[in-house]
Design a protein around this motif. Structure first.
Motif, PDB file in Angstrom:
ATOM      1  N   ASP A 168       0.110  49.634  19.338  1.00  0.00           N
ATOM      2  CA  ASP A 168       0.157  50.272  18.273  1.00  0.00           C
ATOM      3  C   ASP A 168      -0.784  51.207  18.307  1.00  0.00           C
ATOM      4  O   ASP A 168      -1.883  51.621  18.890  1.00  0.00           O
ATOM      5  N   ILE A 169      -0.390  52.537  17.613  1.00  0.00           N
ATOM      6  CA  ILE A 169      -1.303  53.877  17.247  1.00  0.00           C
ATOM      7  C   ILE A 169      -1.411  53.847  15.819  1.00  0.00           C
ATOM      8  O   ILE A 169      -0.602  53.747  15.005  1.00  0.00           O
ATOM      9  N   LEU A 170      -2.785  53.980  15.201  1.00  0.00           N
ATOM     10  CA  LEU A 170      -2.900  53.670  14.061  1.00  0.00           C
ATOM     11  C   LEU A 170      -3.543  54.966  13.701  1.00  0.00           C
ATOM     12  O   LEU A 170      -4.591  55.485  14.186  1.00  0.00           O
ATOM     13  N   GLY A 171      -3.141  55.723  12.313  1.00  0.00           N
ATOM     14  CA  GLY A 171      -3.820  56.804  12.075  1.00  0.00           C
ATOM     15  C   GLY A 171      -5.117  56.108  11.212  1.00  0.00           C
ATOM     16  O   GLY A 171      -4.974  55.196  10.538  1.00  0.00           O
ATOM     17  N   ALA A 172      -6.095  56.861  11.098  1.00  0.00           N
ATOM     18  CA  ALA A 172      -7.328  56.112  10.418  1.00  0.00           C
ATOM     19  C   ALA A 172      -8.163  57.429   9.810  1.00  0.00           C
ATOM     20  O   ALA A 172      -8.020  58.685  10.201  1.00  0.00           O
ATOM     21  N   LEU A 173      -8.641  57.007   8.617  1.00  0.00           N
ATOM     22  CA  LEU A 173      -9.138  57.860   7.350  1.00  0.00           C
ATOM     23  C   LEU A 173     -10.469  57.344   6.963  1.00  0.00           C
ATOM     24  O   LEU A 173     -10.210  56.192   6.494  1.00  0.00           O
ATOM     25  N   GLY A 174     -11.646  57.621   7.115  1.00  0.00           N
ATOM     26  CA  GLY A 174     -12.541  56.902   6.491  1.00  0.00           C
ATOM     27  C   GLY A 174     -13.880  57.794   6.106  1.00  0.00           C
ATOM     28  O   GLY A 174     -14.061  59.050   6.238  1.00  0.00           O
ATOM     29  N   VAL A 175     -15.087  56.979   5.930  1.00  0.00           N
ATOM     30  CA  VAL A 175     -16.316  57.674   5.571  1.00  0.00           C
ATOM     31  C   VAL A 175     -17.209  56.981   6.256  1.00  0.00           C
ATOM     32  O   VAL A 175     -17.226  55.846   6.655  1.00  0.00           O
ATOM     33  N   GLY A 176     -18.485  57.482   6.464  1.00  0.00           N
ATOM     34  CA  GLY A 176     -19.617  56.802   7.252  1.00  0.00           C
ATOM     35  C   GLY A 176     -21.035  57.395   6.752  1.00  0.00           C
ATOM     36  O   GLY A 176     -20.946  58.688   6.247  1.00  0.00           O
ATOM     37  N   GLY A 177     -21.882  56.667   7.141  1.00  0.00           N
ATOM     38  CA  GLY A 177     -23.499  57.316   6.907  1.00  0.00           C
ATOM     39  C   GLY A 177     -24.341  56.965   7.866  1.00  0.00           C
ATOM     40  O   GLY A 177     -24.304  55.836   8.699  1.00  0.00           O
ATOM     41  N   ARG A 178     -25.287  57.793   8.071  1.00  0.00           N
ATOM     42  CA  ARG A 178     -26.373  57.622   9.075  1.00  0.00           C
ATOM     43  C   ARG A 178     -27.804  57.966   8.131  1.00  0.00           C
ATOM     44  O   ARG A 178     -28.048  58.738   7.659  1.00  0.00           O
ATOM     45  N   VAL A 179     -28.507  56.819   8.700  1.00  0.00           N
ATOM     46  CA  VAL A 179     -30.027  56.657   8.053  1.00  0.00           C
ATOM     47  C   VAL A 179     -30.721  56.646   9.280  1.00  0.00           C
ATOM     48  O   VAL A 179     -30.900  55.856  10.340  1.00  0.00           O
ATOM     49  N   VAL A 180     -31.917  57.360   9.361  1.00  0.00           N
ATOM     50  CA  VAL A 180     -33.002  57.733  10.245  1.00  0.00           C
ATOM     51  C   VAL A 180     -33.698  56.136  10.498  1.00  0.00           C
ATOM     52  O   VAL A 180     -34.328  55.748   9.350  1.00  0.00           O
ATOM     53  N   VAL A 181     -33.871  55.517  11.478  1.00  0.00           N
ATOM     54  CA  VAL A 181     -34.919  54.552  11.795  1.00  0.00           C
ATOM     55  C   VAL A 181     -36.032  54.987  12.383  1.00  0.00           C
ATOM     56  O   VAL A 181     -37.365  54.723  11.829  1.00  0.00           O
ATOM     57  N   ASP A 182     -35.951  55.829  13.510  1.00  0.00           N
ATOM     58  CA  ASP A 182     -37.182  56.408  14.133  1.00  0.00           C
ATOM     59  C   ASP A 182     -36.497  57.647  14.996  1.00  0.00           C
ATOM     60  O   ASP A 182     -35.270  57.833  14.842  1.00  0.00           O
ATOM     61  N   ARG A 183     -37.295  58.252  15.781  1.00  0.00           N
ATOM     62  CA  ARG A 183     -36.776  59.275  16.616  1.00  0.00           C
ATOM     63  C   ARG A 183     -35.665  59.180  17.223  1.00  0.00           C
ATOM     64  O   ARG A 183     -35.014  60.447  17.724  1.00  0.00           O
ATOM     65  N   SER A 184     -35.500  57.888  17.959  1.00  0.00           N
ATOM     66  CA  SER A 184     -34.393  57.851  18.895  1.00  0.00           C
ATOM     67  C   SER A 184     -33.138  57.115  18.285  1.00  0.00           C
ATOM     68  O   SER A 184     -32.360  56.897  18.992  1.00  0.00           O
ATOM     69  N   LYS A 185     -33.454  56.563  16.918  1.00  0.00           N
ATOM     70  CA  LYS A 185     -32.075  55.861  16.720  1.00  0.00           C
ATOM     71  C   LYS A 185     -31.910  55.844  15.213  1.00  0.00           C
ATOM     72  O   LYS A 185     -32.816  56.154  14.303  1.00  0.00           O
ATOM     73  N   ASP A 186     -30.769  55.612  14.769  1.00  0.00           N
ATOM     74  CA  ASP A 186     -30.265  55.699  13.344  1.00  0.00           C
ATOM     75  C   ASP A 186     -29.620  54.341  13.108  1.00  0.00           C
ATOM     76  O   ASP A 186     -29.016  53.757  14.098  1.00  0.00           O
ATOM     77  N   PHE A 187     -29.547  54.085  11.781  1.00  0.00           N
ATOM     78  CA  PHE A 187     -28.582  52.950  11.427  1.00  0.00           C
ATOM     79  C   PHE A 187     -27.251  53.691  10.939  1.00  0.00           C
ATOM     80  O   PHE A 187     -27.523  54.656  10.159  1.00  0.00           O
ATOM     81  N   ILE A 188     -26.228  53.381  11.310  1.00  0.00           N
ATOM     82  CA  ILE A 188     -24.934  53.819  10.838  1.00  0.00           C
ATOM     83  C   ILE A 188     -23.990  52.688  10.177  1.00  0.00           C
ATOM     84  O   ILE A 188     -24.231  51.571  10.209  1.00  0.00           O
ATOM     85  N   ILE A 189     -23.447  53.069   9.094  1.00  0.00           N
ATOM     86  CA  ILE A 189     -22.245  52.311   8.397  1.00  0.00           C
ATOM     87  C   ILE A 189     -21.093  53.164   8.274  1.00  0.00           C
ATOM     88  O   ILE A 189     -21.060  54.335   7.831  1.00  0.00           O
ATOM     89  N   LEU A 206     -26.408  50.235  15.105  1.00  0.00           N
ATOM     90  CA  LEU A 206     -27.588  51.190  15.435  1.00  0.00           C
ATOM     91  C   LEU A 206     -26.934  52.448  16.326  1.00  0.00           C
ATOM     92  O   LEU A 206     -25.927  52.119  17.037  1.00  0.00           O
ATOM     93  N   SER A 207     -27.546  53.409  16.142  1.00  0.00           N
ATOM     94  CA  SER A 207     -26.963  54.694  16.725  1.00  0.00           C
ATOM     95  C   SER A 207     -28.061  55.091  17.750  1.00  0.00           C
ATOM     96  O   SER A 207     -29.270  55.768  17.283  1.00  0.00           O
ATOM     97  N   PHE A 208     -28.176  54.926  19.203  1.00  0.00           N
ATOM     98  CA  PHE A 208     -29.174  55.424  20.320  1.00  0.00           C
ATOM     99  C   PHE A 208     -29.048  56.958  20.788  1.00  0.00           C
ATOM    100  O   PHE A 208     -27.889  57.089  21.100  1.00  0.00           O
TER     101      PHE A 208
END
Length: 193
Positions: free
Chosen positions: A140-161, A189-191
């Protein structure tokens, strides 16, 4: 489904009202460096291991919901305003488990000193790997639409949802007019690489 959306709303509200304790002066999820045009260093590369929840059903058919734990690894490439996301995600859809490859554009819509919020739009290619029936879709191929957020944890990583609504573009199995549709919520986490 309603409880899942309420829980996601509460998490987003908590993230936007509080500032991370580990954030220090000068840290930001926004890269403000002036880099010359055409240089590769103007692009950030992030690895995002994520876990979450998926809830899918078929449209126009007696409800047969596939809900379950979802997870995978995505990669982001781009500047702070615009990013391209791809990777591998395993998710439950209606009657089956799928290995999916997202191709999403992330466009920042709001930024603060330690947070940024973005819209996501794109497509997800999904390949069935387990639990299929005659009426399920093998690809299947799905069309996708959404939202997200990124919050700093430290210099090298963020928390994402992130949360996306996904709608299949190919008919499900032998049924014409019946498509996969549902929500996907991921966090992790985003590294920075």
């Amino acid at each position: 489904m309603k409880q899942m959306l309420i829980a996601a709303g509460l998490v987003i509200t908590l993230l936007t009202t509080g500032q991370p304790v580990s954030a220090q002066e000068g840290q930001s999820t926004i890269k403000m460096d002036d880099v010359g045009e055409g240089q590769f260093t103007e692009y950030d590369l992030n690895l995002n291991p994520q876990l979450g929840y998926s809830s899918f059903e078929y449209s126009r058919r007696k409800p047969q919901t596939g809900q379950g734990l979802t997870g995978g690894l995505t990669v982001e490439l781009g500047q702070s305003l615009r990013k391209l996301e791809t990777g591998l995600i395993v998710m439950e859809m209606a009657e089956s488990r799928y290995l999916s490859i997202p191709m999403m554009a992330k466009l920042r819509v709001h930024a603060m000193r330690t947070q940024s919020w973005y819209a996501k739009v794109g497509f997800i290619s999904a390949f069935e790997v387990a639990g299929g029936t005659e009426s399920s879709t093998k690809f299947d191929i799905l069309g996708a639409l959404g939202v997200g957020g990124r919050v700093v944890v430290d210099r090298s990583k963020d928390f994402i949802i992130e949360a996306t609504y996904n709608r299949g573009l190919l008919p499900s199995g032998t049924d014409t007019g019946v498509y996969n549709q549902g929500f996907l919520i991921l966090a992790g986490l985003s590294f920075r690489i």
